[in-house]
Scaffold this active site. Structure first.
Site, PDB file in Angstrom:
ATOM      1  N   ASP A   1      -4.919   2.908  27.116  1.00 45.99           N
ATOM      2  CA  ASP A   1      -3.914   2.387  26.602  1.00 45.99           C
ATOM      3  C   ASP A   1      -3.723   3.836  26.077  1.00 45.99           C
ATOM      4  O   ASP A   1      -2.788   4.418  27.631  1.00 45.99           O
ATOM      5  CB  ASP A   1      -4.143   1.678  24.692  1.00 45.99           C
ATOM      6  CG  ASP A   1      -3.236   1.389  24.302  1.00 45.99           C
ATOM      7  OD1 ASP A   1      -2.124   0.928  24.958  1.00 45.99           O
ATOM      8  OD2 ASP A   1      -3.950   0.359  23.468  1.00 45.99           O
TER       9      ASP A   1
ATOM     10  N   ASP B   1      -1.109   8.098  20.404  1.00 42.44           N
ATOM     11  CA  ASP B   1      -0.709   7.298  19.967  1.00 42.44           C
ATOM     12  C   ASP B   1      -0.298   7.773  17.880  1.00 42.44           C
ATOM     13  O   ASP B   1      -1.059   8.425  18.072  1.00 42.44           O
ATOM     14  CB  ASP B   1      -0.778   5.839  19.413  1.00 42.44           C
ATOM     15  CG  ASP B   1      -0.863   5.191  20.660  1.00 42.44           C
ATOM     16  OD1 ASP B   1      -0.292   5.569  21.506  1.00 42.44           O
ATOM     17  OD2 ASP B   1      -0.902   4.279  20.992  1.00 42.44           O
TER      18      ASP B   1
ATOM     19  N   ARG C   1       7.230   5.631  27.381  1.00 38.65           N
ATOM     20  CA  ARG C   1       7.107   5.987  26.280  1.00 38.65           C
ATOM     21  C   ARG C   1       6.637   7.262  26.539  1.00 38.65           C
ATOM     22  O   ARG C   1       5.619   7.893  26.211  1.00 38.65           O
ATOM     23  CB  ARG C   1       5.634   5.248  25.837  1.00 38.65           C
ATOM     24  CG  ARG C   1       6.468   3.637  25.964  1.00 38.65           C
ATOM     25  CD  ARG C   1       4.814   3.265  24.886  1.00 38.65           C
ATOM     26  NE  ARG C   1       4.574   1.224  24.897  1.00 38.65           N
ATOM     27  CZ  ARG C   1       3.730   0.848  24.431  1.00 38.65           C
ATOM     28  NH1 ARG C   1       2.293   1.411  24.280  1.00 38.65           N
ATOM     29  NH2 ARG C   1       4.096  -0.263  24.380  1.00 38.65           N
TER      30      ARG C   1
END
Length: 320
Positions: A153, A157, A210
């Site tokens: 993933d 984050d 991202r």
């Protein structure tokens, strides 16, 4: 003297008794800058394990025990250590790799209402979820001079009301979902007024997307990064996020910035771009006003033209 395999309580006693200069020392960390250095939320900045004992870990059990210890602690990582999933890190820690080959494989670090943590000089390989997850009102986290390879993933984050974070001098080597700031379009109640992040001198090296993708956070300060061959896009500001993109170098990036048009299912954000270089790249979609980072901290920009050489040679584990 190597402080290991004797249980962490005994390790801490041994470190205290040994005195200065007898244990292996962590690489100098310098000082954080950007949002991690801002005095807020009861902290004067991010100091990590400074002033506490130092331990060296080279097994899974030692590492997990060390990051779960209450109190101020510097944790030196030696060699390759395998962990699973995302493992919680308590406040007031410095986790730093020894030498140039310290590696965390298979898992990553999770910050849940944690604060004052430094993560430096580590290579994260094949994390089965996120390599680093900064969440649940965690604050004053400095992620510096690490390398990220093949996380399932995200690499980093920053979500759920986290705040005062700096991500600097990291190498994202072919990663996919590189950095998410704000996890959901429905998280306005927890995220508005938070998610203040500085992102500088990182090498986004053929990573796909991202860099970061932002919801709600303001200001998110993206400066002096090297964007190379990013397949989907560079930076996305959505859900009324406020992102300043300045002094970066984009090479071979078809979509350097998304903002006023929204992205995927997310509503538009605000993005100011200035002093960037675009080579073989598309236009940066920008619009709206953004709170100036100088409201919070002083900084000096490197010229965008110098960024590729500076960042390619200086970013990542073993280079800081």
């Amino acid at each position: 003297m190597r402080l290991r395999r004797i249980g962490l309580c005994a390790v801490l006693v041994a470190a205290a008794l040994a005195g200065p200069g007898t244990a292996a020392q962590a690489a100098p960390a310098g000082a954080p800058d950007g949002f991690a250095a801002v005095a807020a939320l009861g902290l004067s900045g991010t100091t990590g394990g400074a002033g506490g004992p130092t331990v060296t870990v080279d097994t899974t059990d030692e590492l997990l025990e060390a990051i779960d210890t209450v109190g101020v602690l510097t944790i030196q990582v030696s060699g390759t250590i395998a962990i699973t999933s995302k493992q919680g890190v308590r406040p007031n820690k410095t986790i730093v790799g020894l030498g140039s080959a310290a590696t965390i494989t298979g898992g990553g670090f999770d910050f849940y209402r944690s604060s004052n943590v430094i993560v430096r000089n580590l290579t994260f390989v094949d994390a089965e979820d996120d390599a680093i997850n900064v969440g649940q009102q965690s604050h004053h986290i400095w992620i510096d001079h690490n390398t990220f390879v093949r996380p399932v993933d995200g690499s980093v984050d920053i979500v759920r009301g986290a705040d005062y974070v700096t991500v600097s001098w990291n190498h994202f080597a072919g990663t996919d979902k590189t950095m998410l700031i704000g996890h959901s379009d429905g998280a306005a109640s927890t995220d508005i007024g938070h998610l203040r992040v500085s992102i500088h001198h990182n090498f986004f090296d053929n990573s796909r997307q991202r860099h970061p993708r932002v919801r709600f956070g303001e200001p998110v300060h993206v400066y002096n990064n090297y964007f190379l061959g990013n397949e989907l896009y560079g930076v996305a500001s959505t859900m009324n996020g406020g992102v300043l993109v300045e002094g970066n170098y984009f090479s071979g990036v078809a979509h350097p910035c998304h903002s006023t048009g929204g992205y995927a299912d997310s509503d538009p954000g605000r993005l100011v771009q200035r002093d960037n270089v675009f080579t073989g790249s598309g236009a940066c979609e920008a619009g709206g006003a953004v709170v100036e980072p100088r409201t919070y901290y002083a900084y000096t920009l490197d010229t965008a033209g110098s960024v590729p050489a500076l960042v390619a040679s200086g970013a990542g584990a073993g280079r800081g």
